[in-house]
Write an enzyme that holds these catalytic residues in place. Structure first.
Site, PDB file in Angstrom:
ATOM      1  CD  GLU A   1      15.583  -2.013 -32.304  1.00  0.00           C
ATOM      2  OE1 GLU A   1      15.502  -0.946 -32.941  1.00  0.00           O
ATOM      3  OE2 GLU A   1      16.649  -2.433 -31.802  1.00  0.00           O
TER       4      GLU A   1
ATOM      5  CE1 TYR B   1      10.991   3.866 -62.730  1.00  0.00           C
ATOM      6  CE2 TYR B   1      12.814   4.741 -64.013  1.00  0.00           C
ATOM      7  CZ  TYR B   1      11.457   4.612 -63.788  1.00  0.00           C
ATOM      8  OH  TYR B   1      10.562   5.238 -64.627  1.00  0.00           O
TER       9      TYR B   1
ATOM     10  CE  LYS C   1      15.909   0.485 -36.106  1.00  0.00           C
ATOM     11  NZ  LYS C   1      16.936  -0.196 -35.319  1.00  0.00           N
TER      12      LYS C   1
END
Length: 120
Positions: free
Chosen positions: A21, A53, A98
């Site tokens: 990772e 935004y 994730k």
């Protein structure tokens, strides 16, 4: 209080504790809900009166893509602090997913709620 939201903002990051990772970016997906009084921008139709935004999305995406944290908790806290100290919102709820973390789950992650006063 009104809310401005950004749903499913996707960016790639170095995130995780395992060696694999730490070398290959993986997607993270962010959803934000930010407290903001929209009465003034509704009446003026001026983007300077609104919680922009697009600017927030671009800055969060840039922050994620240049980060290198081990824990999703650290990344979420960093994003929350950035938004609350940079933009005109007093409170936010942030969901960080994730999706590639666990092979047999759609996603893992956390949800945090923070206020500007948490960072003063």
């Amino acid at each position: 209080m009104d809310k401005v939201f950004i749903r499913n903002l996707t960016a790639d990051a170095i995130i995780g504790i395992y060696d694999f990772e730490r070398v290959k970016k993986q997607p993270v997906i962010i959803t934000l809900e930010m407290a903001f009084d929209n009465k003034k921008p509704a009446s003026t139709e001026d983007i300077l009166d609104a919680l922009d935004y697009e600017k927030i999305s671009n800055s969060v995406k840039g922050l994620i893509e240049t980060s290198s944290f081990q824990l999703v908790e650290t990344l979420a806290e960093t994003i929350a602090k950035h938004i609350l100290t940079t933009y005109r919102t007093e409170k936010l709820t942030l969901e960080l997913n994730k999706p590639e973390a666990i092979a047999f789950a759609d996603s893992v992650g956390i949800v945090i709620t923070r206020e500007r006063s948490d960072y003063l």
